[in-house]
Design a protein around this motif. Structure first.
Motif, PDB file in Angstrom:
ATOM      1  N   PRO A 242       0.794  -1.218   0.000  1.00  0.00           N
ATOM      2  CA  PRO A 242       0.000   0.000   0.000  1.00  0.00           C
ATOM      3  C   PRO A 242       0.836   1.283   0.000  1.00  0.00           C
ATOM      4  O   PRO A 242       0.340   2.349  -0.294  1.00  0.00           O
ATOM      5  CB  PRO A 242      -0.768  -0.116   1.312  1.00  0.00           C
ATOM      6  N   VAL A 243       2.125   1.199   0.384  1.00  0.00           N
ATOM      7  CA  VAL A 243       2.931   2.402   0.478  1.00  0.00           C
ATOM      8  C   VAL A 243       4.381   2.016   0.206  1.00  0.00           C
ATOM      9  O   VAL A 243       4.795   0.890   0.458  1.00  0.00           O
ATOM     10  CB  VAL A 243       2.794   3.051   1.882  1.00  0.00           C
ATOM     11  N   ASP A 244       5.133   2.951  -0.355  1.00  0.00           N
ATOM     12  CA  ASP A 244       6.529   2.675  -0.668  1.00  0.00           C
ATOM     13  C   ASP A 244       7.396   3.014   0.538  1.00  0.00           C
ATOM     14  O   ASP A 244       7.623   4.183   0.844  1.00  0.00           O
ATOM     15  CB  ASP A 244       6.962   3.495  -1.889  1.00  0.00           C
ATOM     16  N   ILE A 245       7.882   1.993   1.233  1.00  0.00           N
ATOM     17  CA  ILE A 245       8.792   2.224   2.359  1.00  0.00           C
ATOM     18  C   ILE A 245      10.161   1.652   2.045  1.00  0.00           C
ATOM     19  O   ILE A 245      10.993   1.498   2.932  1.00  0.00           O
ATOM     20  CB  ILE A 245       8.242   1.619   3.665  1.00  0.00           C
ATOM     21  N   TYR A 246      10.404   1.340   0.775  1.00  0.00           N
ATOM     22  CA  TYR A 246      11.675   0.731   0.406  1.00  0.00           C
ATOM     23  C   TYR A 246      12.801   1.762   0.477  1.00  0.00           C
ATOM     24  O   TYR A 246      12.710   2.859  -0.064  1.00  0.00           O
ATOM     25  CB  TYR A 246      11.594   0.166  -1.013  1.00  0.00           C
ATOM     26  N   ASP A 247      13.859   1.394   1.145  1.00  0.00           N
ATOM     27  CA  ASP A 247      15.089   2.189   1.188  1.00  0.00           C
ATOM     28  C   ASP A 247      16.235   1.197   1.079  1.00  0.00           C
ATOM     29  O   ASP A 247      16.413   0.347   1.955  1.00  0.00           O
ATOM     30  CB  ASP A 247      15.184   2.979   2.497  1.00  0.00           C
ATOM     31  N   CYS A 248      16.987   1.282  -0.003  1.00  0.00           N
ATOM     32  CA  CYS A 248      18.018   0.279  -0.251  1.00  0.00           C
ATOM     33  C   CYS A 248      19.025   0.203   0.879  1.00  0.00           C
ATOM     34  O   CYS A 248      19.640  -0.848   1.119  1.00  0.00           O
ATOM     35  CB  CYS A 248      18.717   0.553  -1.583  1.00  0.00           C
ATOM     36  N   ARG A 249      19.213   1.298   1.621  1.00  0.00           N
ATOM     37  CA  ARG A 249      20.227   1.337   2.673  1.00  0.00           C
ATOM     38  C   ARG A 249      19.858   0.500   3.893  1.00  0.00           C
ATOM     39  O   ARG A 249      20.702   0.306   4.784  1.00  0.00           O
ATOM     40  CB  ARG A 249      20.492   2.782   3.078  1.00  0.00           C
ATOM     41  N   THR A 250      18.629   0.014   3.967  1.00  0.00           N
ATOM     42  CA  THR A 250      18.231  -0.857   5.074  1.00  0.00           C
ATOM     43  C   THR A 250      18.077  -2.303   4.629  1.00  0.00           C
ATOM     44  O   THR A 250      17.583  -3.124   5.389  1.00  0.00           O
ATOM     45  CB  THR A 250      16.911  -0.377   5.698  1.00  0.00           C
ATOM     46  N   ARG A 251      18.475  -2.602   3.402  1.00  0.00           N
ATOM     47  CA  ARG A 251      18.400  -3.973   2.913  1.00  0.00           C
ATOM     48  C   ARG A 251      19.693  -4.715   3.257  1.00  0.00           C
ATOM     49  O   ARG A 251      20.777  -4.116   3.360  1.00  0.00           O
ATOM     50  CB  ARG A 251      18.176  -4.003   1.404  1.00  0.00           C
ATOM     51  N   ALA A 252      19.600  -6.017   3.399  1.00  0.00           N
ATOM     52  CA  ALA A 252      20.749  -6.813   3.840  1.00  0.00           C
ATOM     53  C   ALA A 252      21.936  -6.670   2.906  1.00  0.00           C
ATOM     54  O   ALA A 252      23.087  -6.588   3.355  1.00  0.00           O
ATOM     55  CB  ALA A 252      20.334  -8.280   3.953  1.00  0.00           C
ATOM     56  N   TRP A 253      21.687  -6.625   1.588  1.00  0.00           N
ATOM     57  CA  TRP A 253      22.810  -6.560   0.642  1.00  0.00           C
ATOM     58  C   TRP A 253      23.589  -5.254   0.792  1.00  0.00           C
ATOM     59  O   TRP A 253      24.788  -5.215   0.539  1.00  0.00           O
ATOM     60  CB  TRP A 253      22.317  -6.735  -0.791  1.00  0.00           C
ATOM     61  N   TYR A 254      22.921  -4.185   1.207  1.00  0.00           N
ATOM     62  CA  TYR A 254      23.609  -2.905   1.416  1.00  0.00           C
ATOM     63  C   TYR A 254      24.288  -2.886   2.787  1.00  0.00           C
ATOM     64  O   TYR A 254      25.476  -2.555   2.902  1.00  0.00           O
ATOM     65  CB  TYR A 254      22.613  -1.750   1.299  1.00  0.00           C
ATOM     66  N   MET A 255      23.557  -3.210   3.817  1.00  0.00           N
ATOM     67  CA  MET A 255      24.067  -3.085   5.183  1.00  0.00           C
ATOM     68  C   MET A 255      25.316  -3.933   5.405  1.00  0.00           C
ATOM     69  O   MET A 255      26.293  -3.481   6.006  1.00  0.00           O
ATOM     70  CB  MET A 255      22.981  -3.498   6.182  1.00  0.00           C
ATOM     71  N   GLU A 256      25.285  -5.175   4.922  1.00  0.00           N
ATOM     72  CA  GLU A 256      26.401  -6.069   5.200  1.00  0.00           C
ATOM     73  C   GLU A 256      27.626  -5.746   4.359  1.00  0.00           C
ATOM     74  O   GLU A 256      28.754  -6.062   4.757  1.00  0.00           O
ATOM     75  CB  GLU A 256      25.956  -7.513   4.988  1.00  0.00           C
ATOM     76  N   ALA A 257      27.430  -5.135   3.186  1.00  0.00           N
ATOM     77  CA  ALA A 257      28.571  -4.751   2.362  1.00  0.00           C
ATOM     78  C   ALA A 257      29.147  -3.408   2.793  1.00  0.00           C
ATOM     79  O   ALA A 257      30.345  -3.156   2.615  1.00  0.00           O
ATOM     80  CB  ALA A 257      28.160  -4.689   0.889  1.00  0.00           C
ATOM     81  N   ALA A 258      28.317  -2.542   3.368  1.00  0.00           N
ATOM     82  CA  ALA A 258      28.756  -1.189   3.712  1.00  0.00           C
ATOM     83  C   ALA A 258      29.709  -1.170   4.900  1.00  0.00           C
ATOM     84  O   ALA A 258      30.540  -0.275   5.013  1.00  0.00           O
ATOM     85  CB  ALA A 258      27.541  -0.314   4.016  1.00  0.00           C
ATOM     86  N   ALA A 259      29.619  -2.131   5.789  1.00  0.00           N
ATOM     87  CA  ALA A 259      30.484  -2.158   6.970  1.00  0.00           C
ATOM     88  C   ALA A 259      30.629  -3.585   7.454  1.00  0.00           C
ATOM     89  O   ALA A 259      29.736  -4.424   7.249  1.00  0.00           O
ATOM     90  CB  ALA A 259      29.907  -1.273   8.075  1.00  0.00           C
ATOM     91  N   SER A 260      31.739  -3.847   8.114  1.00  0.00           N
ATOM     92  CA  SER A 260      31.965  -5.172   8.683  1.00  0.00           C
ATOM     93  C   SER A 260      30.978  -5.409   9.834  1.00  0.00           C
ATOM     94  O   SER A 260      30.396  -4.460  10.368  1.00  0.00           O
ATOM     95  CB  SER A 260      33.406  -5.282   9.176  1.00  0.00           C
ATOM     96  N   LEU A 290      17.918  -0.426  14.650  1.00  0.00           N
ATOM     97  CA  LEU A 290      17.705  -1.874  14.538  1.00  0.00           C
ATOM     98  C   LEU A 290      17.497  -2.291  13.090  1.00  0.00           C
ATOM     99  O   LEU A 290      17.898  -3.394  12.685  1.00  0.00           O
ATOM    100  CB  LEU A 290      16.512  -2.294  15.394  1.00  0.00           C
ATOM    101  N   ASP A 291      16.879  -1.423  12.297  1.00  0.00           N
ATOM    102  CA  ASP A 291      16.644  -1.744  10.890  1.00  0.00           C
ATOM    103  C   ASP A 291      17.934  -1.837  10.084  1.00  0.00           C
ATOM    104  O   ASP A 291      17.932  -2.361   8.969  1.00  0.00           O
ATOM    105  CB  ASP A 291      15.724  -0.698  10.248  1.00  0.00           C
ATOM    106  N   THR A 292      19.030  -1.297  10.620  1.00  0.00           N
ATOM    107  CA  THR A 292      20.298  -1.340   9.889  1.00  0.00           C
ATOM    108  C   THR A 292      21.150  -2.550  10.279  1.00  0.00           C
ATOM    109  O   THR A 292      22.303  -2.645   9.856  1.00  0.00           O
ATOM    110  CB  THR A 292      21.114  -0.065  10.138  1.00  0.00           C
ATOM    111  N   LEU A 293      20.607  -3.463  11.066  1.00  0.00           N
ATOM    112  CA  LEU A 293      21.362  -4.629  11.527  1.00  0.00           C
ATOM    113  C   LEU A 293      20.934  -5.880  10.767  1.00  0.00           C
ATOM    114  O   LEU A 293      19.797  -5.999  10.317  1.00  0.00           O
ATOM    115  CB  LEU A 293      21.150  -4.829  13.031  1.00  0.00           C
ATOM    116  N   GLY A 294      21.869  -6.811  10.650  1.00  0.00           N
ATOM    117  CA  GLY A 294      21.605  -8.050   9.936  1.00  0.00           C
ATOM    118  C   GLY A 294      21.983  -9.264  10.759  1.00  0.00           C
ATOM    119  O   GLY A 294      22.380  -9.162  11.933  1.00  0.00           O
TER     120      GLY A 294
END
Length: 1254
Positions: A242-260, A290-294
């Motif tokens: 129903p609404v666009d809440i997508y932000d690539c920076r909170t997805r696992a592929w971004y978070m885990e590659a951006a920092a150890s 919390l959304d930035t953790l994997g």
């Protein structure tokens, strides 16, 4: 004396009369009994007749003869798993190579172009705004928010593009010639840094297209920028419902590659001043952190006032893995903390540092980055002594990030809070509105990425855990809430239409049943709208060392900036195709385990419940799906099992034989057996491949003779194609990779196969080699720019490997054509294989019959008798095309080791959710055909037939109402006896009462089922579902207001009014000043109204749906109309399923009826998997609990996340960890506030004066 003699004679007379009555009763009972021999004869006759019919209609002898020339080879599990791992690794190398080219291109382009001015008329393809000529107007998208500044500046519209549906991209309309850009709702598209990134990244299109041309198996490619936008290829119209809440920076592929990986302790101030909006902002800050953790991160959330407390008590003194389930538990607990007392910062910081030190010394948790996140509205001083004691003397292993909350802040607070972050390699943020939280919280990711950027040499390759395409996990709770609101609305409307009907007991029972059905667990297996995938990603660095920053004039500052992350998706279906299931064989399978022990791919991974993602779908552990047959209690895993799990996670190579139990047919059937496990690590990845093979029939596999090469046969047959063997009524396994064309689409897997069979027959055919990754240039960091123009030109025109149009699995194609050629005769009518009279007799007796054949190569053939030109039902092979994966195939092969001659009979099961329509029900019988060479044998095919259930009922009735030698006897026709056919899992196949067909026998006659279990005829098998969903009632809080005097209330109102007036004036002044200079500030340009409370929003609703009534109004309605609001929650469920125990079965069954003590006979029907059960209906049913096979929740003393935390399982930490760099101390940027400095002082002083005098 005479009197006594008379009494004695009278007693004798009475005794004699009574004995006559008893003897007559006994004679009557004997005459009304069915004899054991009669039941035995019925079972033999029924089984024999069914066998001969099955043998005739399936032509199983001819099928067996068809495989005479086939060879049998031993199945080497170790070699099989190694070859499979090599193929998967080669595929992964292709994806990594593509991502590396994107990374190199992005870094070069950014270095050259990111400072170039963006033309005022610059246009780009905006995924949310671009028009699609073929768009369905009924679909809605979330528009870009309208900002005030856009009223002053006219922005160019988005470019438009023609989009076409593409099967390679899940039939989504795309344009493969361009990429498009998605900008999150909380990011302003035309902000300076955002639009610059969109502008320079347009050059990535060339590399996206070249990657796709060199590897046509590539899925979505993308570059996610640290400023928020994501450029994805191919271009598509972004649909958000129903609404666009997508932000690539909170997805696992971004978070885990951006920092150890990181250990994070979040400290939340709950002192008395943290009330109202401050408390709301604090909760939102924690939620966004919390959304930035994997899965590779660990976290603890504590609140502190006078004391320090974990927000989830069972997580005390520990860090918990940041799985979806644990994060959900933490977020829900945020609603419960209360503000009071004075904040003890010393105790909170000490507790956090000590906890992190324990994990650092023990190499626990993430064992890499460590950070403290302090969320407060002010500190008394900077606590320098604590940092010296716990952090500085260890070379500052812990970063400190501070979040200062509130509009009214002291200058001293700003200074001290900022110092705490800057002195500890962290970042400071001042937050005064909910709207700015998301953007400002994400800045800590860039700080943690600094060591990565500074070293520049390594670009760690990250593979994510399983996830579902673009769907945000938080949407699950929202969608469930929307369903409940819709249900509540329907109940209100129904009661208003007819109150008497709605309140009736019958209607309430009907609705209760519907609710129970909705909460059923297993009716949707394989019915998912989500595409599961993993992603491979790499960080993209800004190669500049310095940047000109405007701070008291132009100033060169040392920087270490993460540009973003590049990656590509890998659908799990593509990996599964490389697992060559035809080589593993029936009832075998392969699966992949991550470094955390979680499942990436497994046939029993069930991520979806009622078309909604389960709350913890991506953290299902290996030992939660591999159910070992050790009869232990739930979550009491054996040492042998955990040792096996550890070896697999450590990516060792090994094998082990284990006893296992497994379920089939939506958890309605169960089986047990021995499986041989083989495993090996997939190099340069966190994954381990495991292959599970049945111990007996899994040892060998059938292969065509070497002389039967497809291409050679077609040439010797004068270019006649092998498609001649596939004329009509056939299908192939839709999920198997026979041949795949990368440039053409086909209407069905069968059409694609026929196309390739034609091509194989032509001269010059070559089997394509497996694709290998093309070479890419390994330039190092900024040194590539010393090569000048030559390097950039080479980057623009990468070395692209020759493109293969197609790929074929030579072995599978060979096996399929062999099976097709040798079973082509199956298409001939049954009349050609037997006398017309015999065929006519059977067909007349059974009516409509389907005979079918399925082979080990995935080929399915079928014949209908009599032939029908059309039918409203789908044809057999279209309904069940998966050959060795179909339940009837799997059960037939298992049954071969019980009785090589028997058929397996089954009928569609009847459940409350899906009651069986007996009048149209079909009976399916299947039989495994094995091929042997004397001392070895293996399943080659399964034959079977399907016919109407009513025909079997008639047959059963004819036999069970007849007597031997035409004598008069009691039969099942008598009302005094009930007769059943029950299959090997306890399901009724035939009953006198047709409504009982397809139901569980233990539900109809629990007393008889109990005796069968007590006599070991049926064995209960304990099955635990560790992926279940339960429904917790939502807790509603209604805190009472504290009692205040009228004067106290007046004082607070006056103070609030004056302070707010001052603040509004200041906000307007600052806003006008910023607007007039067109300067960008996140505070004013990141409204996230749609997102900020999405996960906890009680008021968000669909426009077409009326709002639910408030609590006050709900009291006016009767309780019957109100539903219990629930929240889907991960839980464990257990059940008992039943399996026929064939060991000494004749001895167990050959027992007579003993009056009403054992009022039944049970006999195995020859050559079948069915029991004939004959029950004396004159005996009263013994009251015993109903044998339920429904799952019930396992009750633990703790919540499931707490239980898992208290009994942690072994995990392997990721290999890559880059957390320090010597040059990081040269970077001065460590945060900023959201107010202009010149306004802070007078606003603060004004508010202090107001509060002092009021």
């Amino acid at each position: 004396m005479c009197y006594r003699t008379g009494i004695f004679v009278l007693l004798l007379l009475l005794i004699s009369l009574d004995s006559r009555d008893c003897s007559s009763n006994i004679q009557y009972d004997v005459a009304s009994k069915i004899s054991f021999n009669t039941v035995q004869a019925w079972a033999v006759k029924l089984g024999t007749e069914l066998y001969h019919f099955g043998e005739f209609i399936t032509r199983k002898k001819e099928v067996q003869d068809s495989f005479k020339s086939a060879q049998i080879e031993s199945r080497d599990g170790e070699k099989l798993v190694q070859n499979m791992a090599d193929d998967i690794r080669a595929m992964m190398e292709l994806k990594i190579s593509a991502v590396k080219r994107i990374v190199e291109a992005a870094e070069n382009m950014a270095f050259d172009k990111q400072n170039e001015p963006v033309p005022e008329d610059f246009q780009f393809y905006n995924s949310k705004e671009m028009e699609d000529l073929y768009e369905d107007q009924s679909l809605t998208t979330t528009p870009e928010p309208e900002f005030t500044m856009e009223n002053w500046i006219i922005r160019p519209p988005s470019k438009n593009a023609h989009l076409l549906q593409n099967p390679h991209f899940s039939n989504i309309p795309v344009n493969i010639n361009i990429s498009s850009v998605h900008v999150p709702t909380n990011v302003y598209t035309w902000a300076t840094e955002v639009i610059k990134g969109i502008h320079w990244s347009e050059g990535l299109d060339t590399h996206f297209i070249n990657n796709y041309q060199s590897d046509p198996t590539l899925s979505w490619q993308y570059f996610g920028s640290s400023t928020g936008f994501m450029r994805h290829y191919p271009a598509m119209k972004w649909r958000a419902d129903p609404v666009d809440i997508y932000d690539c920076r909170t997805r696992a592929w971004y978070m885990e590659a951006a920092a150890s990986p990181k250990d994070v302790v979040i400290l939340v101030d709950r002192s008395g001043s943290m009330t109202g909006q401050r408390r709301d902002i604090a909760k939102h800050v924690v939620t966004n952190i919390l959304d930035t953790l994997g899965n590779n991160d660990f976290v603890s959330v504590m609140t502190f006032a006078d004391t320090v407390e974990e927000i989830v008590p069972c997580f005390e003194d520990s860090l918990v893995q940041a799985t979806l389930a644990n994060l959900r538990e933490l977020k829900l607990a945020l609603d419960n903390f209360e503000t009071m007392e004075i904040a003890n910062f010393s105790a909170a910081l000490t507790r956090a540092f000590e906890l992190l030190e324990i994990y650092r010394n023990n190499s626990g948790g993430a064992n890499c980055n460590q950070a403290i996140m302090l969320v407060t509205d002010g500190v008394p001083y900077n606590y320098k002594e604590l940092f010296e004691r716990f952090n500085w003397k260890y070379e500052t292993p812990v970063r400190v990030f501070t979040y200062l909350i509130g509009r009214e802040v002291k200058v001293a607070d700003v200074r001290e809070v900022k110092w705490m972050a800057c002195a500890n390699r962290g970042f400071y943020v001042h937050l005064s509105t909910l709207a700015e939280v998301r953007e400002r919280v994400l800045e800590h990711v860039n700080v943690l990425a600094r060591p990565l950027v500074l070293q520049r040499e390594k670009h760690p390759v990250v593979w994510t855990p399983v996830y579902a395409n673009v769907t945000d996990p938080k949407v699950a709770d929202y969608l469930w809430e929307q369903r409940e609101r819709a249900e509540q609305k329907e109940r209100f409307m129904s009661q208003r239409r007819d109150k008497a009907l709605f309140n009736s007991e019958k209607e309430q029972n009907r609705r209760w049943k519907i609710t129970q059905m909705k909460q059923g667990q297993y009716s949707e297996l394989g019915n998912s709208k989500y595409q599961l995938m993993t992603s491979v990603s790499m960080p993209v660095y800004d190669l500049r060392h310095n940047e000109s920053v405007e701070e008291n004039g132009q100033k060169e500052m040392r920087i270490a900036r993460l540009l973003g992350v590049a990656g590509t998706d890998v659908p799990l279906s593509e990996i599964q195709a490389l697992m060559t299931p035809y080589k593993i064989g029936v009832n075998g399978y392969a699966f992949i385990v991550t470094n955390n022990g979680y499942i990436l791919i497994h046939p029993d991974l069930r991520p979806v419940f009622q078309q909604i993602l389960k709350p913890s779908y991506n953290s299902v552990d290996m030992i939660e799906v591999e159910l070992f047959d050790d009869d232990r209690s739930p979550r009491n895993f054996s040492k042998e099992l955990t040792a096996l799990r550890k070896e697999i996670i450590d990516q060792k190579t090994g094998n082990k034989l284990m006893n296992i139990k497994y379920h089939m047919e939506d958890m309605k059937r169960v089986s047990r057996g021995k499986r041989h496990y083989y495993w090996t690590g997939i190099s340069d990845s966190p994954f381990t491949l495991v292959v599970s093979i049945p111990e007996n029939y899994g040892r060998h596999r059938i292969t065509p003779p070497p002389t039967d090469d497809i291409h050679r046969l077609s040439l010797t047959s004068k270019n006649i194609s092998a498609r001649q063997y596939l004329s009509n009524k056939w299908s192939v396994h839709p999920d198997w990779l026979y041949c795949r064309h990368y440039e053409r689409t086909f209407s069905s897997p069968e059409a694609e196969l026929l196309y390739f069979l034609e091509r194989v027959a032509r001269p010059g055919w070559r089997w394509p080699a497996k694709p290998r990754p093309p070479e890419h240039h390994k330039n190092k960091g900024h040194e590539r720019h010393s090569e000048g123009t030559e390097a950039r030109e080479r980057n623009k025109s990468p070395n692209i490997a020759p493109r293969n149009e197609y790929y074929c699995d030579h072995g599978l194609m060979q096996a399929l054509v062999y099976d097709a050629r040798n079973t082509a005769w199956f298409n001939k009518s049954i009349s050609d294989s037997a006398s017309d009279d015999k065929a006519a007799e059977f067909i007349q007796r059974f009516g409509y019959i389907v005979a079918f054949l399925a082979t080990h190569s995935g080929l399915t053939r079928w014949q209908t008798h009599p032939s029908r030109d059309y039918d409203d039902k789908p044809e057999f092979g279209k309904q069940w095309p998966r050959a060795i994966d179909e339940v009837w195939y799997r059960r037939a092969v298992e049954q071969h080791y019980v009785d090589p001659l028997s058929f397996v009979y089954s009928v569609d099961l009847s459940t409350e959710k899906f009651p069986l329509n007996v009048s149209s029900a079909m009976v399916t019988a299947s039989h495994a055909v094995f091929h042997g060479d004397g001392h070895r044998k293996t399943p080659a095919a399964v034959v079977g037939f399907q016919f109407k259930h009513e025909r079997l009922s008639e047959w059963f009735e004819n036999i069970t109402t007849s007597c031997e030698h035409n004598k008069e006897c009691v039969t099942c026709l008598s009302d005094n006896w009930d007769c059943f056919l029950v299959d090997s899992n306890g399901w009724i196949v035939v009953s006198k009462d047709t409504t009982q067909t397809g139901q569980f026998f233990g539900k109809i006659r629990p007393d008889i089922m109990m005796r069968l279990v007590e006599e070991d005829v049926f064995k209960p098998v304990h099955i635990i579902d560790y992926q279940a969903v339960c429904f917790r009632e939502k807790k509603t809080t209604n805190p009472a207001s504290s009692l205040l005097t009228p004067l106290e209330n007046l004082r607070l109102i006056m103070a609030w009014f004056l302070a707010t007036t001052v603040w509004i004036y200041n906000s307007i002044a600052v806003g006008l000043a910023q607007a007039s200079s067109y300067s960008f500030d996140y505070e004013f340009l990141t409204p996230t109204v749609a997102y900020q409370n999405y996960e906890n929003d009680e008021d968000t609703d669909d426009p077409s749906m009326s709002k639910p009534p408030t609590r006050m109004l709900e009291r006016d309605f009767e309780k019957l109309v109100l539903i219990n609001r629930t929240r889907p929650t991960p839980c464990d469920r257990e059940m008992y399923l039943y399996q026929l125990d064939y060991k000494n079965l004749d001895e167990k069954l050959n027992k007579p009826v003993r009056e009403c003590d054992r009022p039944f006979y049970a006999q195995l029907v020859n050559y079948t998997n069915m029991l004939l059960v004959v029950v004396d209906a004159m005996c009263a049913k013994v009251e015993v609990p109903i044998f339920s096979i429904d799952a019930t929740e396992v009750q633990y003393n703790e919540s499931l996340p707490c239980l898992k935390h208290m009994h942690p399982l072994y995990r392997k930490q990721p290999n890559s960890c880059i957390r320090n760099h010597t040059e990081e101390s040269n970077i001065d940027m460590c945060g900023r506030g959201s107010l202009q400095q010149k306004n802070i002082l007078w606003v603060t002083l004004t508010i202090i004066i107001i509060l002092h005098y009021f």
